[in-house]
Design a protein around this motif. Structure first.
Motif, PDB file in Angstrom:
ATOM      1  N   ILE A   5      15.082 -36.742   9.061  1.00 19.77           N
ATOM      2  CA  ILE A   5      13.850 -36.114   9.531  1.00 19.77           C
ATOM      3  C   ILE A   5      13.892 -36.089  11.058  1.00 19.77           C
ATOM      4  N   VAL A   6      13.562 -34.944  11.621  1.00 25.12           N
ATOM      5  CA  VAL A   6      13.529 -34.822  13.083  1.00 25.12           C
ATOM      6  C   VAL A   6      12.057 -34.730  13.476  1.00 25.12           C
ATOM      7  N   SER A   7      11.567 -35.766  14.144  1.00 27.52           N
ATOM      8  CA  SER A   7      10.125 -35.847  14.418  1.00 27.52           C
ATOM      9  C   SER A   7       9.863 -36.599  15.716  1.00 27.52           C
ATOM     10  N   ARG A  39      12.665 -36.508  21.427  1.00 26.85           N
ATOM     11  CA  ARG A  39      12.423 -37.016  22.782  1.00 26.85           C
ATOM     12  C   ARG A  39      13.664 -37.731  23.326  1.00 26.85           C
ATOM     13  N   ASP A  40      14.460 -38.305  22.418  1.00 27.21           N
ATOM     14  CA  ASP A  40      15.696 -38.969  22.860  1.00 27.21           C
ATOM     15  C   ASP A  40      16.704 -37.955  23.407  1.00 27.21           C
ATOM     16  N   PHE A  41      16.434 -36.662  23.202  1.00 26.77           N
ATOM     17  CA  PHE A  41      17.358 -35.617  23.661  1.00 26.77           C
ATOM     18  C   PHE A  41      16.701 -34.762  24.751  1.00 26.77           C
ATOM     19  N   SER A  42      15.631 -35.293  25.316  1.00 29.21           N
ATOM     20  CA  SER A  42      14.931 -34.575  26.383  1.00 29.21           C
ATOM     21  C   SER A  42      15.861 -34.425  27.598  1.00 29.21           C
ATOM     22  N   HIS A  43      15.715 -33.306  28.303  1.00 27.40           N
ATOM     23  CA  HIS A  43      16.547 -33.078  29.483  1.00 27.40           C
ATOM     24  C   HIS A  43      15.828 -33.505  30.750  1.00 27.40           C
ATOM     25  N   ASN A  44      14.785 -34.259  30.575  1.00 25.01           N
ATOM     26  CA  ASN A  44      13.889 -34.532  31.671  1.00 25.01           C
ATOM     27  C   ASN A  44      13.676 -36.041  31.749  1.00 25.01           C
ATOM     28  N   LYS A  45      13.654 -36.586  32.952  1.00 25.29           N
ATOM     29  CA  LYS A  45      13.590 -38.061  33.030  1.00 25.29           C
ATOM     30  C   LYS A  45      12.258 -38.616  32.519  1.00 25.29           C
ATOM     31  N   PRO A  65      15.748 -26.921  23.210  1.00 29.72           N
ATOM     32  CA  PRO A  65      16.963 -27.739  23.363  1.00 29.72           C
ATOM     33  C   PRO A  65      16.896 -29.142  22.734  1.00 29.72           C
ATOM     34  N   PRO A  66      15.803 -29.922  22.935  1.00 27.15           N
ATOM     35  CA  PRO A  66      15.814 -31.265  22.308  1.00 27.15           C
ATOM     36  C   PRO A  66      15.885 -31.204  20.786  1.00 27.15           C
ATOM     37  N   ILE A  67      15.283 -30.163  20.192  1.00 24.24           N
ATOM     38  CA  ILE A  67      15.313 -30.059  18.721  1.00 24.24           C
ATOM     39  C   ILE A  67      16.721 -29.679  18.256  1.00 24.24           C
ATOM     40  N   GLU A 128      16.175 -27.779  -6.227  1.00 24.06           N
ATOM     41  CA  GLU A 128      17.305 -27.154  -5.520  1.00 24.06           C
ATOM     42  C   GLU A 128      17.721 -28.008  -4.316  1.00 24.06           C
ATOM     43  N   LEU A 129      16.734 -28.472  -3.540  1.00 19.15           N
ATOM     44  CA  LEU A 129      17.069 -29.240  -2.332  1.00 19.15           C
ATOM     45  C   LEU A 129      17.754 -30.562  -2.687  1.00 19.15           C
ATOM     46  N   ALA A 130      17.445 -31.097  -3.867  1.00 19.20           N
ATOM     47  CA  ALA A 130      18.040 -32.372  -4.284  1.00 19.20           C
ATOM     48  C   ALA A 130      19.539 -32.225  -4.586  1.00 19.20           C
ATOM     49  N   THR A 131      20.044 -30.991  -4.635  1.00 19.20           N
ATOM     50  CA  THR A 131      21.479 -30.802  -4.911  1.00 19.20           C
ATOM     51  C   THR A 131      22.324 -30.836  -3.630  1.00 19.20           C
ATOM     52  N   TYR A 132      21.666 -30.885  -2.464  1.00 20.68           N
ATOM     53  CA  TYR A 132      22.442 -30.915  -1.213  1.00 20.68           C
ATOM     54  C   TYR A 132      22.894 -32.340  -0.899  1.00 20.68           C
ATOM     55  N   ASP A 133      23.981 -32.449  -0.123  1.00 23.60           N
ATOM     56  CA  ASP A 133      24.439 -33.766   0.333  1.00 23.60           C
ATOM     57  C   ASP A 133      23.539 -34.265   1.465  1.00 23.60           C
ATOM     58  N   GLN A 134      23.179 -33.330   2.343  1.00 24.62           N
ATOM     59  CA  GLN A 134      22.329 -33.707   3.484  1.00 24.62           C
ATOM     60  C   GLN A 134      21.200 -32.700   3.632  1.00 24.62           C
ATOM     61  N   LEU A 135      20.001 -33.219   3.747  1.00 22.61           N
ATOM     62  CA  LEU A 135      18.822 -32.377   3.965  1.00 22.61           C
ATOM     63  C   LEU A 135      18.222 -32.792   5.307  1.00 22.61           C
ATOM     64  N   VAL A 136      18.031 -31.825   6.199  1.00 22.41           N
ATOM     65  CA  VAL A 136      17.445 -32.127   7.512  1.00 22.41           C
ATOM     66  C   VAL A 136      16.085 -31.437   7.581  1.00 22.41           C
ATOM     67  N   LEU A 137      15.033 -32.230   7.752  1.00 29.13           N
ATOM     68  CA  LEU A 137      13.667 -31.681   7.807  1.00 29.13           C
ATOM     69  C   LEU A 137      13.167 -31.755   9.245  1.00 29.13           C
ATOM     70  N   VAL A 138      12.865 -30.599   9.813  1.00 35.18           N
ATOM     71  CA  VAL A 138      12.449 -30.542  11.218  1.00 35.18           C
ATOM     72  C   VAL A 138      10.927 -30.381  11.284  1.00 35.18           C
ATOM     73  N   CYS A 139      10.270 -31.306  11.982  1.00 37.18           N
ATOM     74  CA  CYS A 139       8.805 -31.274  12.077  1.00 37.18           C
ATOM     75  C   CYS A 139       8.374 -30.694  13.416  1.00 37.18           C
ATOM     76  N   GLY A 140       7.500 -29.718  13.373  1.00 32.78           N
ATOM     77  CA  GLY A 140       6.929 -29.158  14.600  1.00 32.78           C
ATOM     78  C   GLY A 140       5.698 -29.956  15.011  1.00 32.78           C
ATOM     79  N   HIS A 141       5.226 -29.734  16.219  1.00 34.18           N
ATOM     80  CA  HIS A 141       3.995 -30.379  16.679  1.00 34.18           C
ATOM     81  C   HIS A 141       3.389 -29.571  17.802  1.00 34.18           C
ATOM     82  N   TYR A 142       2.363 -30.065  18.413  1.00 34.18           N
ATOM     83  CA  TYR A 142       1.624 -29.337  19.452  1.00 34.18           C
ATOM     84  C   TYR A 142       1.178 -27.992  18.882  1.00 34.18           C
ATOM     85  N   GLU A 143       1.120 -26.967  19.745  1.00 33.08           N
ATOM     86  CA  GLU A 143       0.620 -25.666  19.252  1.00 33.08           C
ATOM     87  C   GLU A 143       1.709 -24.900  18.521  1.00 33.08           C
ATOM     88  N   GLY A 144       2.919 -25.413  18.540  1.00 36.64           N
ATOM     89  CA  GLY A 144       4.005 -24.696  17.870  1.00 36.64           C
ATOM     90  C   GLY A 144       5.341 -25.061  18.473  1.00 36.64           C
TER      91      GLY A 144
END
Ligand code: ADE
Length: 276
Positions: A5-7, A39-45, A65-67, A128-144
């Motif tokens: 999960i990317v959050s 946030r761990d991939f932010s390009h900003n200090k 970019p961070p996502i 269907e999703l349970a048949t994959y080896d890896q599932l990556v779920l990306v969560c949005g936030h803020y206004e989009g």
């Protein structure tokens, strides 16, 4: 199976990972899960991950970019463990990564963005999703989220319903939970998933537990009879009755002879009751 999960809010998932079925699936190594923070991939200090929208408008958008980098990182981590596996003993790596599946196949992966504009989530999709080896779920936030995420990073966008939530975390939990219980062995010996509503395209029959009598309402005798054939017949009939009443759309499919026969009985019984 691996679910990433990317959050921006990893702590949202603590209780989820520690709840009974998911926890047991992780302990039994049927499933491994992790949350990665863009946030761990932010390009900003300052760890900034959002900015104002081009063209104006209210609120902030999550930057691409961070996502992208968070998703690329979970993909390459999984890939390196998987490839290492071809060099050393597959079984060992399978063990370590909680992988189930056949040796020496390519990784089957699906990257999904959680968003209200996506295709509606269904039991069919969970299976269907349970048949994959890896599932990556990306969560949005803020206004989009910068649209390049949906355009160029993910395989699909999934919505859990026609309403807008403040973020993709709850939808990601909904999807991860429904997918996890489709993984063989996750529900344990009871194999409950196969009898659930929507596994078969019918609503589930009513279920009861002790006490047999409560405030004058008793459990149907047949369920306490120990007669397995009668119990199965009762459940099938109740299941059809309930579906006809609550979700008649689910019966708009080719029905089996048995189902048609039972439905005729149900209709006959109802018209008898009406004429009484
Ligand atoms: N993010 C916000 N609302 C959502 C929804 N309905 N489904 C999936 N993700 C969302």
């Amino acid at each position: 199976m691996r679910i990433d999960i990317v959050s921006l809010f990893p702590e949202f998932f603590d209780a989820f990972f520690n709840h009974s079925i998911i926890k047991r699936a992780i302990e039994a190594e049927r499933l491994s899960m992790g949350v990665t923070n863009p946030r761990d991939f932010s390009h900003n200090k300052h760890g900034q991950v959002d900015d104002t929208p081009y063209g104006g408008g209210a609120g902030m958008l999550m930057m691409a970019p961070p996502i992208f980098e968070a998703v690329e990182s979970v993909i390459s981590t999984y890939e390196s463990k998987f490839n290492a596996f071809n060099l050393i003993d597959r079984a060992e790596v399978c063990d370590e990564m909680s992988l189930i599946g056949t040796p020496n196949k390519d990784i089957r992966r699906r990257v999904v963005f959680m968003g209200p504009t996506g295709t509606p989530f269904t039991q069919e999709k969970a299976r269907e999703l349970a048949t994959y080896d890896q599932l990556v779920l990306v969560c949005g936030h803020y206004e989009g989220v910068d649209y390049r995420v949906e355009e160029h990073l993910v395989d699909e966008t999934i919505s859990i319903g026609d309403y807008v939530l403040t973020g993709g975390e709850l939808p990601a939990m909904v999807v991860a939970d429904a997918v996890a219980r489709m993984i063989p062995g996750v529900l344990g010996a009871a194999g409950g998933a196969q009898e659930d509503s929507f596994y078969e395209p019918l609503l589930e029959a009513p279920q009861y537990t002790k006490p047999p009598e409560f405030r004058g309402w008793s459990v149907p005798d047949v369920l306490r009879s120990g007669h397995h054939k009668n119990i199965a017949a009762w459940r099938q009939k109740e299941s059809l009755k309930r579906t006809r009443l609550l979700r008649p759309d689910l019966l708009e499919r080719p029905l089996t002879k048995e189902e048609l026969k039972i439905l005729k009985e149900i209709v006959a019984e109802e018209s008898e009751q009406l004429s009484d």
